[in-house]
Design a protein around this motif. Structure first.
Motif, PDB file in Angstrom:
ATOM      1  N   LEU A 138      41.922  32.167  33.577  1.00  0.00           N
ATOM      2  CA  LEU A 138      42.595  31.747  34.809  1.00  0.00           C
ATOM      3  C   LEU A 138      43.664  32.756  35.221  1.00  0.00           C
ATOM      4  O   LEU A 138      43.829  33.065  36.402  1.00  0.00           O
ATOM      5  CB  LEU A 138      43.223  30.368  34.624  1.00  0.00           C
ATOM      6  CG  LEU A 138      42.280  29.173  34.677  1.00  0.00           C
ATOM      7  CD1 LEU A 138      43.012  27.893  34.286  1.00  0.00           C
ATOM      8  CD2 LEU A 138      41.681  29.029  36.077  1.00  0.00           C
ATOM      9  N   ARG A 139      44.414  33.242  34.243  1.00  0.00           N
ATOM     10  CA  ARG A 139      45.454  34.222  34.552  1.00  0.00           C
ATOM     11  C   ARG A 139      44.856  35.461  35.224  1.00  0.00           C
ATOM     12  O   ARG A 139      45.386  35.944  36.236  1.00  0.00           O
ATOM     13  CB  ARG A 139      46.211  34.620  33.281  1.00  0.00           C
ATOM     14  CG  ARG A 139      47.251  35.718  33.512  1.00  0.00           C
ATOM     15  CD  ARG A 139      47.926  36.130  32.231  1.00  0.00           C
ATOM     16  NE  ARG A 139      48.956  35.198  31.819  1.00  0.00           N
ATOM     17  CZ  ARG A 139      50.225  35.269  32.228  1.00  0.00           C
ATOM     18  NH1 ARG A 139      50.611  36.235  33.063  1.00  0.00           N
ATOM     19  NH2 ARG A 139      51.120  34.410  31.807  1.00  0.00           N
ATOM     20  N   LYS A 140      43.769  35.960  34.684  1.00  0.00           N
ATOM     21  CA  LYS A 140      43.141  37.153  35.264  1.00  0.00           C
ATOM     22  C   LYS A 140      42.647  36.886  36.681  1.00  0.00           C
ATOM     23  O   LYS A 140      42.799  37.725  37.571  1.00  0.00           O
ATOM     24  CB  LYS A 140      41.997  37.619  34.370  1.00  0.00           C
ATOM     25  CG  LYS A 140      42.452  38.223  33.055  1.00  0.00           C
ATOM     26  CD  LYS A 140      41.273  38.724  32.229  1.00  0.00           C
ATOM     27  CE  LYS A 140      41.766  39.385  30.945  1.00  0.00           C
ATOM     28  NZ  LYS A 140      40.630  39.875  30.105  1.00  0.00           N
ATOM     29  N   ILE A 141      42.063  35.713  36.871  1.00  0.00           N
ATOM     30  CA  ILE A 141      41.575  35.357  38.204  1.00  0.00           C
ATOM     31  C   ILE A 141      42.728  35.256  39.189  1.00  0.00           C
ATOM     32  O   ILE A 141      42.687  35.810  40.305  1.00  0.00           O
ATOM     33  CB  ILE A 141      40.807  34.018  38.154  1.00  0.00           C
ATOM     34  CG1 ILE A 141      39.481  34.194  37.411  1.00  0.00           C
ATOM     35  CG2 ILE A 141      40.562  33.485  39.571  1.00  0.00           C
ATOM     36  CD1 ILE A 141      38.773  32.886  37.120  1.00  0.00           C
ATOM     37  N   LEU A 142      43.791  34.559  38.800  1.00  0.00           N
ATOM     38  CA  LEU A 142      44.915  34.334  39.709  1.00  0.00           C
ATOM     39  C   LEU A 142      45.668  35.626  40.011  1.00  0.00           C
ATOM     40  O   LEU A 142      46.096  35.854  41.157  1.00  0.00           O
ATOM     41  CB  LEU A 142      45.862  33.297  39.119  1.00  0.00           C
ATOM     42  CG  LEU A 142      45.309  31.874  39.024  1.00  0.00           C
ATOM     43  CD1 LEU A 142      46.223  31.001  38.192  1.00  0.00           C
ATOM     44  CD2 LEU A 142      45.124  31.275  40.411  1.00  0.00           C
TER      45      LEU A 142
END
Length: 215
Positions: free
Chosen positions: A19-23
């Motif tokens: 999620l961090r990478k996506i956001l």
């Protein structure tokens, strides 16, 4: 545009990492912290004062629904987006009752996540099409029932509601309005019954929605 400060809450490290990478690939998004359970989320929220929280439901210690309610009690301006594997409509209803403004399934496409974030940051509600069904209709109907109720509030009830939403205790409200503590308690009970809202967090959100207080 200022950066949107986001907290992640999920008990799976790999999920949070993904999620961090996506956001962080999205414009104007800054992930300011990650929590593995609800209690840790509350601590990080107090520290970082996020704009948006992506919250899992099933977490140890304090689950995502209870964490959402406690979080919004202290910081009602935060937008909570539930990310869950549960497709059952009852989970969606519980999430909305606890104050979440979006419910998204974990197998949703990246485009849907981006859309959900955009919608909630505009101040609107987002439900994944896979879970909406009659849930959104029920939710909208309840909001519509709330609106005329506000017009029926007395001036004193509106004063009490405003002070409750501003975080004053019953004794503080009694002093401010020159009323007895018992009278304030009576007004509080009448407000909850009349608005069909049975927790202070809900009264705060309602007062914000009808303009009695500012976010």
């Amino acid at each position: 545009m200022s950066m949107v400060r986001v907290l992640l809450a999920d008990d799976h490290t790999l999920v949070r990492t993904g999620l961090r990478k996506i956001l962080e690939a999205m414009p104007d998004i800054a992930v300011v912290g990650e929590a593995g359970n609800g209690l840790q989320l509350l601590e990080l929220a107090e520290q970082h004062r996020p704009d948006l929280v992506l919250m899992d439901i099933a977490m140890p210690g304090l689950n995502g629904l209870d964490a959402t309610e406690r979080l919004l009690h202290s910081q009602p301006q935060i937008r909570v987006l539930i990310l869950s594997m549960h497709q059952n409509e009852e989970y969606v209803r519980k999430a909305l009752r606890h104050g979440a403004v979006a419910y998204l399934l974990k197998d949703a496409a990246l485009m849907e996540l981006e859309q959900a974030i955009e919608v909630v940051l505009r101040g609107e509600t987002y439900l994944s099409p896979a879970v909406s069904g009659g849930v959104l209709s029920d939710y909208v109907q309840r909001l519509r029932r709330d609106e005329p109720a506000q017009a029926a509030l007395t001036a004193r009830q509106s004063e009490v509601l405003k002070l409750i939403a501003e975080g004053l205790s019953t004794k503080e409200i009694a002093r401010a309005l020159d009323l007895s503590v018992k009278t304030v308690d009576t007004h509080r009970s009448q407000l909850m019954r009349q608005l069909d809202i049975h927790e202070v967090t809900g009264l705060v959100r309602y007062a914000m929605r009808v303009g009695l207080i500012s976010p």
